[in-house]
Enzyme design. Structure first.
Site, PDB file in Angstrom:
ATOM      1  N   ASP A  24      -1.646   0.836   4.008  1.00  0.00           N
ATOM      2  CA  ASP A  24      -2.131   2.239   3.838  1.00  0.00           C
ATOM      3  C   ASP A  24      -2.804   3.059   5.369  1.00  0.00           C
ATOM      4  OD1 ASP A  24      -2.509   5.116   2.442  1.00  0.00           O
ATOM      5  OD2 ASP A  24      -2.538   3.760   0.725  1.00  0.00           O
ATOM      6  N   ASP A  46      -2.302   8.806   4.813  1.00  0.00           N
ATOM      7  CA  ASP A  46      -2.173   9.313   4.060  1.00  0.00           C
ATOM      8  C   ASP A  46      -2.908  11.062   4.389  1.00  0.00           C
ATOM      9  OD1 ASP A  46      -3.885   9.109   1.688  1.00  0.00           O
ATOM     10  OD2 ASP A  46      -5.830  10.244   2.792  1.00  0.00           O
ATOM     11  N   GLU A  48       2.763  11.032   3.402  1.00  0.00           N
ATOM     12  CA  GLU A  48       1.859  12.424   1.746  1.00  0.00           C
ATOM     13  C   GLU A  48       1.342  13.252   2.272  1.00  0.00           C
ATOM     14  OE1 GLU A  48      -1.529  12.484  -1.694  1.00  0.00           O
ATOM     15  OE2 GLU A  48      -2.016  11.750   0.513  1.00  0.00           O
ATOM     16  N   HIS A  78      -1.412   6.735  -7.307  1.00  0.00           N
ATOM     17  CA  HIS A  78      -2.743   6.765  -8.263  1.00  0.00           C
ATOM     18  C   HIS A  78      -3.349   7.562  -7.694  1.00  0.00           C
ATOM     19  CE1 HIS A  78      -2.636   6.797  -3.590  1.00  0.00           C
ATOM     20  NE2 HIS A  78      -3.487   7.606  -3.278  1.00  0.00           N
ATOM     21  N   ASP A  79      -2.798   8.958  -7.744  1.00  0.00           N
ATOM     22  CA  ASP A  79      -3.121  10.359  -8.034  1.00  0.00           C
ATOM     23  C   ASP A  79      -3.180  10.722  -9.389  1.00  0.00           C
ATOM     24  OD1 ASP A  79      -4.935   9.570  -5.593  1.00  0.00           O
ATOM     25  OD2 ASP A  79      -3.573  11.017  -4.474  1.00  0.00           O
TER      26      ASP A  79
HETATM   27  C1  GLC Z   1      -4.831  11.232  -1.011  1.00  0.00           C
HETATM   28  C2  GLC Z   1      -4.908   9.824  -1.522  1.00  0.00           C
HETATM   29  C3  GLC Z   1      -5.861   9.908  -2.420  1.00  0.00           C
HETATM   30  C4  GLC Z   1      -7.066  10.336  -1.547  1.00  0.00           C
HETATM   31  C5  GLC Z   1      -7.098  11.280  -1.026  1.00  0.00           C
HETATM   32  C6  GLC Z   1      -8.095  10.858   0.516  1.00  0.00           C
HETATM   33  O1  GLC Z   1      -4.124  11.922  -0.861  1.00  0.00           O
HETATM   34  O2  GLC Z   1      -3.832   9.760  -2.202  1.00  0.00           O
HETATM   35  O3  GLC Z   1      -6.331   8.944  -2.828  1.00  0.00           O
HETATM   36  O4  GLC Z   1      -8.448  10.326  -2.465  1.00  0.00           O
HETATM   37  O5  GLC Z   1      -6.016  11.365  -0.205  1.00  0.00           O
HETATM   38  O6  GLC Z   1      -8.097  10.445   1.551  1.00  0.00           O
END
Ligand code: GLC
Length: 561
Positions: A120, A221, A290, A353-354
């Site tokens: 990541d 990310d 993402e 995980h979100d």
């Molecule tokens: C992304 C991650 C999340 C995190 C956010 C800030 O959305 O998936 O878990 O809190 O970025 O880094």
């Protein structure tokens, strides 16, 4: 109408599409390292724990899950305010997870099993404890001042109306230098200033560092947040379109505006070109992004670049918000297939995980396992790379965590009405021993109730368990050119509860029929079908079907040639 109407307009359907790369053919498995396996008895998952479980993930035989790559949520050094999504040293491994030599061993052991390793890369922001930010915040004329986004307030208020994704203003006042800094997430996660060439150089060095070590790719990310409007203009207010929007705006300040200026800026595409060039210079590596947006399909599509020069894969998150309804999934798939350029490769995901785990989102009824089997039959037979989330293969449910035990800052600090994201991050359920075989002490988040029967060991021995269904489907997929590389055409089932499609290559095809309903459903093709069953789930169907009409059993899933 013919049986194969409603064709998505994709060039490669006619052309055939030569699949070469592991990230197109393979299945990616997301590990949340804190919750996968604790090897040293501190209640926190770690890298040696992951190594212990690599054979479970893929030992080269059909007794294992058979995944082709693991994506690790961040393992870099971090004060863990956002559990690794706040990095304080990009070129190091946090001691919670182990050491650099543990990580090198993970790479070797994974590669020995033909498992790729995706890290990541969290570079929209750093931790506020990163040395770059400590320097930057030390004085206005520190050489690293421009590495972050600093600005004067207006009448003792933040510089503009931007809100943090987690809620509240995206600006934090720094009393030492008397300016505000920008943080799109927690105040402990200051945003880097990507307009500064030194930042780009430093992050590209980080990318090189890990690629040199042998990492196979990165999940980027919040990749669409890196650039912000150069003039830092106010975001326009969003007029609520319905009651839901109105309530969202009241309880969650981020929902009050259109995000015209704080993300998705055009400068990002040139940066991605350079990043792609760098990563491609190391061979078959992966950039998986993402892209967080309300208009997910449209935005995610853009980040593939104009000429195959952006992300290799961009997550489509629409399944995460879809109701459990065949038509809704069909609409999402269609939109994605139509929207992507012909050279772009889709990717699909049900959980991460979100968000609330999909078995708890889609399958609330009694037969949740049967419903989860339909969901994974779809994910693993669609046109695109499937990404699965640790624990979904045994049907781990969303944990219900008492307020006092919450760890995730969203649940603890910002969203009092919700538990935040801890429920989907509970420890992996390996067996029925204390702490579900995850750790020999009480873990950082409580183990889900129900782990005594809902665990890997138990399901390993049950031929029809969800785990064995995942294994069966993954290994079956691997051997099928149509499933790994074919294009997709919908099959009209004349029944809104049953999703049907074919996967087609020049000399191979598969038909997939998925009954989303807990009831029997009759489907009617527009012409007689001859289907030879390869796999059927939630039914005992086998052999040849030769008919225009088919009665599908509740939650039945069929894969046929
Ligand atoms: C992304 C991650 C999340 C995190 C956010 C800030 O959305 O998936 O878990 O809190 O970025 O880094």
């Amino acid at each position: 109408m013919t049986a194969m109407d409603e064709k998505p307009k994709r060039k490669e359907i006619a052309e055939g599409f030569a699949i070469k790369t592991w990230w197109q053919k393979g299945v990616i498995y997301q590990i949340y390292p804190l919750s996968f396996k604790d090897s040293n008895g501190d209640g926190l998952g770690d890298i040696s724990g992951i190594i212990e479980k690599l054979d479970y993930l893929n030992d080269g035989t059909e007794n294992s899950l058979g995944v082709d790559a693991i994506w690790l949520s961040p393992v870099n050094s971090s004060p863990m305010q956002d559990f690794g999504y706040d990095v304080s040293d990009y070129n190091n491994i946090d001691s919670v997870f182990g050491s650099m030599s543990n990580f090198r061993r993970l790479l070797d052991e994974s590669h020995r099993r033909n498992i790729k390793v995706i890290m990541d890369l969290v570079v929209n922001h750093t931790s506020d404890q990163h040395p770059w930010f400590l320097e930057s915040s030390s004085s206005k004329n520190n050489p690293k001042r421009e590495w972050y986004i600093w600005k004067n307030g207006v009448n003792n208020k933040p510089p503009n109306n931007w809100q943090s994704c987690f809620g509240g203003p995206a600006w934090e006042y720094d009393s030492t230098t008397k300016e505000y800094y920008l943080h799109s997430f927690l105040k402990e996660q200051p945003d880097l200033n990507w307009r500064n060439p030194q930042v780009k150089q430093a992050i590209f060095d980080v990318i090189r560092f890990w690629l040199e070590m042998g990492v196979d790719g990165f999940r980027l990310d919040v990749v669409n947040y890196y650039f912000k409007d150069a003039l830092l203009r106010n975001n326009p207010p969003k007029r609520p379109a319905n009651l839901r929007d109105l309530i969202a705006g009241v309880i969650y300040s981020y929902a009050k505006h259109h995000h015209t200026y704080d993300k998705d800026q055009p400068e990002m595409f040139d940066l991605l070109k350079d990043m792609r060039e760098l990563v491609d210079s190391y061979g078959e590596k992966l950039l998986l992004g993402e892209v967080g947006s309300d208009r997910n399909t449209e935005m995610a599509t853009r980040y593939y670049g104009k000429n195959n020069d952006g992300l290799h894969l961009s997550f489509n998150f629409d399944f995460l918000h879809s109701p459990w309804n065949a038509n809704s999934f069909k609409r999402i798939i269609m939109e994605w297939e139509k929207g992507l350029p012909s050279w772009a490769w889709p990717t699909y995901v049900l959980s991460n995980h979100d968000v609330v785990r999909h078995i708890s989102r889609y399958c609330r009824g009694v037969n949740s396992e049967a419903c989860a089997k339909v969901a994974i039959s779809m994910l693993l037979t669609l046109h695109g790379t499937p990404v699965i989330y640790y624990g979904e293969e045994i049907g781990m449910k969303e944990g219900n965590i008492p307020k006092r035990l919450l760890k995730d800052p969203t649940g603890k600090r910002f969203w009092p009405l919700f538990q935040g994201r801890d429920g989907c991050r509970t420890p992996m359920q390996w067996d029925n021993s204390a702490n579900a075989g995850f750790s020999n002490i009480s873990p950082w988040l409580p183990v889900n109730r129900g782990y005594k029967t809902n665990n890997v060991k138990f399901q390993h021995d049950e031929p029809d368990s969800l785990l064995n269904t995942y294994r069966k489907l993954i290994w079956f997929r691997k051997k099928s050119p149509a499933l790994t590389s074919g294009s997709l055409e919908f099959v009209n089932t004349n029944n809104g509860k049953v999703l049907g499609y074919k996967r087609i290559t020049d000399n191979d095809f598969m038909t997939i029929l998925l009954n989303f309903s807990e009831k029997e459903e009759a489907i009617q093709f527009s012409e007689e079908q001859k289907l030879s069953i390869c796999l059927s789930l939630n039914s005992r169907r086998s052999g040849l079907i030769k008919s225009r009409i088919l009665n599908m059993e509740p939650y039945e899933a069929i894969i046929a040639v």
